[in-house]
Design a protein around this motif. Structure first.
Motif, mmCIF file in Angstrom:
data_model
loop_
_atom_site.group_PDB
_atom_site.id
_atom_site.type_symbol
_atom_site.label_atom_id
_atom_site.label_comp_id
_atom_site.label_asym_id
_atom_site.label_seq_id
_atom_site.Cartn_x
_atom_site.Cartn_y
_atom_site.Cartn_z
ATOM 1 N N ALA A 29 -13.657 28.174 -25.238
ATOM 2 C CA ALA A 29 -12.517 29.039 -25.544
ATOM 3 C C ALA A 29 -11.666 28.435 -26.645
ATOM 4 O O ALA A 29 -11.634 27.214 -26.828
ATOM 5 C CB ALA A 29 -11.671 29.257 -24.292
ATOM 6 N N HIS A 30 -10.965 29.295 -27.386
ATOM 7 C CA HIS A 30 -10.020 28.808 -28.399
ATOM 8 C C HIS A 30 -8.658 28.639 -27.738
ATOM 9 O O HIS A 30 -8.009 29.628 -27.363
ATOM 10 C CB HIS A 30 -9.915 29.779 -29.573
ATOM 11 N N ILE A 31 -8.243 27.418 -27.570
ATOM 12 C CA ILE A 31 -6.984 27.096 -26.900
ATOM 13 C C ILE A 31 -6.023 26.550 -27.935
ATOM 14 O O ILE A 31 -6.365 25.631 -28.684
ATOM 15 C CB ILE A 31 -7.207 26.068 -25.783
ATOM 16 N N ARG A 32 -4.840 27.095 -27.965
ATOM 17 C CA ARG A 32 -3.857 26.705 -28.973
ATOM 18 C C ARG A 32 -2.527 26.405 -28.299
ATOM 19 O O ARG A 32 -2.035 27.197 -27.499
ATOM 20 C CB ARG A 32 -3.696 27.834 -29.996
ATOM 21 N N VAL A 33 -1.958 25.250 -28.600
ATOM 22 C CA VAL A 33 -0.651 24.846 -28.072
ATOM 23 C C VAL A 33 0.387 25.004 -29.169
ATOM 24 O O VAL A 33 0.232 24.456 -30.268
ATOM 25 C CB VAL A 33 -0.672 23.379 -27.588
ATOM 26 N N LEU A 34 1.444 25.755 -28.866
ATOM 27 C CA LEU A 34 2.533 25.975 -29.830
ATOM 28 C C LEU A 34 3.756 25.212 -29.338
ATOM 29 O O LEU A 34 4.331 25.540 -28.287
ATOM 30 C CB LEU A 34 2.854 27.472 -29.939
ATOM 31 N N ASP A 35 4.155 24.199 -30.078
ATOM 32 C CA ASP A 35 5.272 23.352 -29.668
ATOM 33 C C ASP A 35 6.386 23.448 -30.695
ATOM 34 O O ASP A 35 6.164 23.258 -31.893
ATOM 35 C CB ASP A 35 4.797 21.904 -29.534
ATOM 36 N N ALA A 36 7.590 23.721 -30.222
ATOM 37 C CA ALA A 36 8.719 23.885 -31.136
ATOM 38 C C ALA A 36 9.244 22.564 -31.670
ATOM 39 O O ALA A 36 9.928 22.532 -32.697
ATOM 40 C CB ALA A 36 9.847 24.636 -30.429
ATOM 41 N N SER A 37 8.940 21.462 -31.006
ATOM 42 C CA SER A 37 9.457 20.159 -31.406
ATOM 43 C C SER A 37 8.743 19.638 -32.651
ATOM 44 O O SER A 37 7.791 20.227 -33.143
ATOM 45 C CB SER A 37 9.294 19.174 -30.251
ATOM 46 N N ASP A 230 -4.576 13.407 -28.607
ATOM 47 C CA ASP A 230 -5.834 13.031 -29.268
ATOM 48 C C ASP A 230 -7.036 13.547 -28.481
ATOM 49 O O ASP A 230 -8.009 14.041 -29.067
ATOM 50 C CB ASP A 230 -5.928 11.507 -29.402
ATOM 51 N N ALA A 231 -6.987 13.413 -27.158
ATOM 52 C CA ALA A 231 -8.096 13.873 -26.326
ATOM 53 C C ALA A 231 -8.246 15.385 -26.387
ATOM 54 O O ALA A 231 -9.374 15.913 -26.396
ATOM 55 C CB ALA A 231 -7.875 13.419 -24.878
ATOM 56 N N LEU A 232 -7.125 16.102 -26.444
ATOM 57 C CA LEU A 232 -7.182 17.555 -26.569
ATOM 58 C C LEU A 232 -7.817 17.969 -27.889
ATOM 59 O O LEU A 232 -8.692 18.856 -27.936
ATOM 60 C CB LEU A 232 -5.770 18.144 -26.456
ATOM 61 N N ARG A 233 -7.387 17.338 -28.955
ATOM 62 C CA ARG A 233 -7.948 17.694 -30.261
ATOM 63 C C ARG A 233 -9.436 17.363 -30.341
ATOM 64 O O ARG A 233 -10.210 18.086 -30.968
ATOM 65 C CB ARG A 233 -7.159 16.990 -31.359
ATOM 66 N N ALA A 234 -9.843 16.284 -29.666
ATOM 67 C CA ALA A 234 -11.270 15.951 -29.631
ATOM 68 C C ALA A 234 -12.073 17.022 -28.913
ATOM 69 O O ALA A 234 -13.274 17.187 -29.174
ATOM 70 C CB ALA A 234 -11.466 14.594 -28.957
ATOM 71 N N ARG A 235 -11.422 17.775 -28.048
ATOM 72 C CA ARG A 235 -12.080 18.873 -27.341
ATOM 73 C C ARG A 235 -11.959 20.196 -28.090
ATOM 74 O O ARG A 235 -12.377 21.231 -27.578
ATOM 75 C CB ARG A 235 -11.475 19.033 -25.947
ATOM 76 N N GLY A 236 -11.363 20.160 -29.247
ATOM 77 C CA GLY A 236 -11.236 21.378 -30.041
ATOM 78 C C GLY A 236 -9.969 22.162 -29.809
ATOM 79 O O GLY A 236 -9.801 23.253 -30.364
ATOM 80 N N VAL A 237 -9.048 21.636 -29.000
ATOM 81 C CA VAL A 237 -7.776 22.317 -28.767
ATOM 82 C C VAL A 237 -6.891 22.142 -29.994
ATOM 83 O O VAL A 237 -6.764 21.033 -30.529
ATOM 84 C CB VAL A 237 -7.081 21.763 -27.515
ATOM 85 N N GLU A 238 -6.257 23.208 -30.421
ATOM 86 C CA GLU A 238 -5.354 23.172 -31.574
ATOM 87 C C GLU A 238 -3.926 22.929 -31.069
ATOM 88 O O GLU A 238 -3.391 23.719 -30.290
ATOM 89 C CB GLU A 238 -5.436 24.495 -32.332
#
Length: 471
Positions: A29-37, A230-238
């Motif tokens: 799945a394409h998972i994307r985290v949007l963080d305001a900070s 880092d681990a999330l990005r290695a799994r393809g999470v944006e």
């Protein structure tokens, strides 16, 4: 689920944990985290002080809950887990430091005699003669301070419960929920048991458990957040920083659209499911047209602001320090509410420098904003002055200092909080493919936030899997 699009709004520990769980449950799945900070991690943050990176946010986690330690292990960082060299804390009250009595349950003493000195003889005698609650068995939620004060006396609240609750919530015992903040005592109150006996039982159970109570990460809890990203990005999470979610819309064909960015050039991001892992106020705003009941309830959750002043002082001339630090009851009228001797508490911090000793002080409680209006330099002077006064001698020269302000950092669990959260969840349950998570609901600690995020992600994954099977 390779075509699923999932958005996590919020890059604090709840949001990052939700993304991690989603990456496991929805491979491809394409998972994307949007963080305001400006960077993900929420209240887990590192800063450079005297040339060393150390925590300026949360600096420890409860180890006897499995969620946080377990996640450190899952991302392959188990070798970085560490534990305090000392957890012996003090209470600075009535002009001097008193050892925090052993065997307390959120400040309720198992043996009131152990608090003599911090409490006067009369106050110890009052606590030792526990009185029944005037209303009999407790049925409804009540403020921690009101209930404990009625049974053990106001001094136990002022000198013991207040500083401990303040350290967790930056709040006040006579405003905070017994059911939500100290559920063990609420259960005792519901059954009409003894508070001091409950504290003794909890202490005995703790003593029988050989596992450490607290844990940290070598390099700081901020490093934990960085490693998780880092681990999330290695799994393809944006994972995207500096992105504010301004609007939330339902799509006619199912799913959601999140509108981000400043006007007049906003960006619309479509998703099959959304996890809202931001504080109560922005969640309320986003849910307004979709779940007005939840939005109204969330708008009623207050937040406390605070600041952490980190000092690097010269080791030469510092002398011996008592334990890991001290707490300060608000009744004493001090500016700081706690101080941690970081280099004494954490071996990895102690090893950072031969010249600098690191310590920190926290400022700010709910409904007490005056001290936080001061500029950074004044807060540093306040911390130096009051830590020196507590120790009974001047601190050595300050080599470096940093002030980290956490505006609206800690939700206040007011009386009736659990019922409020139940109403929020009942309202959100009518929105398929949308879940909420974060410190506003079931706990402010790192393990609780991780659990909240993972639970929300599990619900989203179940929804998407079910929708795919039906399709």
């Amino acid at each position: 689920m390779s075509s699923a699009q999932v958005l996590v709004v919020g890059g604090g520990m709840s949001g990052l944990a939700a993304a991690w769980e989603l990456s496991q449950r929805l491979p491809g799945a394409h998972i994307r985290v949007l963080d305001a900070s400006d960077r993900p991690g929420g209240k887990l943050r590192l800063a450079s002080i005297a040339g060393q990176r150390i925590d300026v946010g949360a600096e420890s986690m409860l180890a006897r809950r499995p969620e946080a330690v377990g996640l450190v292990e899952e991302i392959g960082a188990a070798d970085l887990l560490t534990h305090p060299a000392t957890t012996a804390a003090n209470v600075w009250s009535r002009g001097r430091l008193h050892p925090l009595p052993k065997g307390t349950l959120m400040g309720v003493p198992g043996e009131p005699e152990a608090a003599r000195g911090l409490l006067t003889d009369e106050e110890v005698d009052r606590a030792a003669h526990e009185e029944p609650w005037a209303g009999g068995l407790l049925e409804d939620d009540v403020a921690v301070g009101d209930y404990v004060g009625a049974r053990l006396g106001g001094a136990v609240v002022d000198r013991l419960v207040e500083p401990l609750l303040g350290g967790v919530y930056a709040g006040h015992a006579r405003r905070l929920s017994l059911e939500a903040c100290v559920p063990g005592l609420f259960e005792v109150a519901r059954l009409g048991g003894s508070l001091t006996a409950a504290a003794r039982a909890a202490s005995a159970a703790g003593a029988a458990n050989p596992a450490p109570v607290f844990a940290g990460v070598v390099g700081g809890m901020g490093r934990f957040a960085e490693l998780l990203v880092d681990a999330l990005r290695a799994r393809g999470v944006e994972v995207c920083s500096g992105v504010i979610a301004r609007e939330l819309h339902r799509r006619p064909a199912g799913g959601w659209t999140v509108v981000t960015g400043p006007r007049p050039a906003p960006e619309s991001v479509d998703a099959d499911a959304v996890v809202l892992a931001v504080p109560a106020t922005p969640t309320s705003r986003l849910l307004g047209e979709h779940a007005p009941e939840a939005a109204e309830e969330l708008a009623g959750i207050e937040y406390a602001s605070m600041a952490i002043v980190t000092l690097a002082v010269a080791r030469e001339g510092l002398g011996e320090l008592p334990g890991s630090g001290f707490l300060v009851p608000p009744v004493d009228g001090r500016g700081i509410k706690a101080s941690t001797f970081s280099s004494a508490k954490w071996p990895w911090v102690d090893q950072l420098s031969d010249e600098a000793f690191f310590l920190r002080a926290s400022v700010g409680r709910a409904h007490e904003q005056a001290d936080l209006q001061r500029p950074d330099q004044e807060l540093v002077r306040l911390a130096v002055r009051e830590v020196s006064e507590a120790l009974g001698r001047p601190l050595p020269p300050v080599l470096d200092a940093q002030v980290q302000r956490w505006g609206g950092g800690l939700p206040q669990y007011a009386v009736g909080h659990r019922a409020r959260v139940a109403r929020v969840r009942a309202s959100v349950a009518d929105l398929p493919g949308l879940e909420v998570a974060g410190a506003a609901y079931d706990g402010v600690g790192i393990p609780a936030c991780i659990a909240s995020g993972r639970t929300a992600a599990e619900a989203v994954a179940t929804h998407l899997t079910g929708a795919r099977e039906e399709g």
